[in-house]
Design an enzyme around this catalytic site. Sequence first.
Site, PDB file in Angstrom:
ATOM      1  CD  GLU A 118      -2.820  -1.021   2.511  1.00 44.38           C
ATOM      2  OE1 GLU A 118      -3.612  -1.952   2.724  1.00 44.38           O
ATOM      3  OE2 GLU A 118      -2.738  -0.023   3.264  1.00 44.38           O
ATOM      4  CD  GLU A 185      -9.923  -0.560  -0.225  1.00 42.41           C
ATOM      5  OE1 GLU A 185     -10.748  -0.862   0.664  1.00 42.41           O
ATOM      6  OE2 GLU A 185      -8.758  -0.990  -0.250  1.00 42.41           O
TER       7      GLU A 185
END
Length: 285
Positions: A118, A185
């Site tokens: 991430e 996302e």
Amino acid sequence: MSQNRTTLRDVRRLLESEEPIPMVTAYDYTSALLVDRAGIPMILVGDSMAQTMLGFEDTLPVTVDDMVRHTAAVVRGTERAFVVADMPFMSYQASTADALRNAGRLLKEGGAQAVKVEGGSAVVETVSALVGAGVAVMGHLGLTPQSVHQLGGYGIQGRTAEAARKLLDDARALEKAGAFALVLELVPAELAQEVTDTLNIPTIGIGAGGGCDGQVQVWHDLLGLSLDFVPRHASKYAEIGTTILEALERWSADVRERRFPTEAQTSHVREAIDLGSKVLTPPAE
């Protein structure tokens, strides 16, 4: 696509053919077996197992050992799917050495074909080092759950001009560093579309609209296993949770009323057995 395990070349062919790429987040042997038999080309072993499998409030408690064990179970359940393993919180942020060591474990012990990290500019050098060491890396931008406390919760990301420009810059930087794909996302659909149009690697959306090159959904959300909460970005394609609950209630009632087990679930001795104080005999036919 061949009947052997999916490779990055296969993923690239899907992108070039403009065929949308389905991906499911799964965590164990049984779910992976079913995803694989459904012909879904990619599985993400997500650190979201913290909530779905382990009962935590967020993803932060998941360890590398957790990820290795669950990844290995998923790999054992698959023959064709390309398996990507999440690198959990603080398994790659502290140093490049940590990142290389932990990614190596996920590939060597877990059997994953790739890892996911991430973040944007902060992890670009790490991504480059991993790729340089021969590790396939998927990036992840937008809502990055490992930064949930920093972000102030689970909300849409990239809604301001500044945030949108940064996300687009980060996407370009991750691609330049060698990431083979990028999860987006909880990003506005228009921004996700722009990122998709800009990059030459596939984007995999979750709550990012239909313009991404692929879509990923969590096993539990997809099948309705989460009875009390379904994210807005998810759609239930079954009500398995309700079915399981009803089955358990019926079985429990049958046990209490002595309707289970029946003769069909019962075995008997085949000949008389003398126990000394008692002789066990087969039932009369």
